[in-house]
Scaffold this active site. Sequence first.
Site, PDB file in Angstrom:
ATOM      1  N   THR A   1      34.956  44.435  51.939  1.00 14.85           N
ATOM      2  CA  THR A   1      35.078  44.403  50.489  1.00 14.85           C
ATOM      3  C   THR A   1      34.217  43.267  49.945  1.00 14.85           C
ATOM      4  OG1 THR A   1      36.670  44.510  48.654  1.00 14.85           O
ATOM      5  CG2 THR A   1      37.161  42.955  50.421  1.00 14.85           C
ATOM      6  N   ASN A   2      34.413  42.870  48.697  1.00 13.93           N
ATOM      7  CA  ASN A   2      33.623  41.780  48.114  1.00 13.93           C
ATOM      8  C   ASN A   2      34.485  40.987  47.147  1.00 13.93           C
ATOM      9  OD1 ASN A   2      33.356  42.926  45.332  1.00 13.93           O
ATOM     10  ND2 ASN A   2      32.361  44.572  46.479  1.00 13.93           N
TER      11      ASN A   2
END
Length: 207
Positions: free
Chosen positions: A21-22
């Site tokens: 993810t980020n």
Amino acid sequence: MKLLITAGPTREAIDPVRYLTNRSSGKMGYAIAAAAAHAGHQVLLISGPTSLDVPEGIDFLPVESAEEMYQAVANYLPRMEAAVFAAAVADYTPAVSAKQKIKKSGETLSLDLVKTKDILGSARDEMAFTGFLVGFAAETENVESNARIKLEKKGCDLVVANDVSRSDIGFDSHENEALLVFPDRTELFGKAPKHDLAIHLVSMLGG
Ligand code: CTP
């Protein structure tokens, strides 16, 4: 007007318990959704996983992966008059998502990643969207010129560009400073709460 907004990060599964993810918090997209609903627009918010409360008075569609977000957008975009793509969509996803938890084995582990579909970049051609199209650009250098390239390549009416190398604005911050890049001009929106930028952006929808 009928407005679709994407927000938040995406979550790309590696196996049943792990994902890529980020750092996107979703705050910018949610602030735009709230401001648009407040201004009387009919809002559909398509969001990756965030810890934010869903703004009142909007339709909400939660998704996880870039592929799920693509499918949701493709499904709803044709009936919209404007769209704001504020999501930080993963550019790459694991080539395979293991069915069982990956066990520890060798000293190193390599993951094969494949490109995801560019949702914003598909809006004009694949999805035949003709409404007002807003993209975001997270840049660390040459902010204006990189944003202008994105504007032209993806057929946007406006690209909202941030300098993500600054820690006081952008990702996970309450404040933002943005360059608003239009086909014929660029405007600086000085550092202010994301809520203020959201109200300004909503006032720009439709040109
Ligand atoms: N975006 C999207 N789908 C993707 C990747 C990006 O819809 N698979 C959208 C984002 O929501 C944002 C815009 O495209 O509105 C710009 O994303 P960004 O990651 O900054 O640009 P890229 O085109 O992916 O280019 P690069 O990462 O090389 O800068």
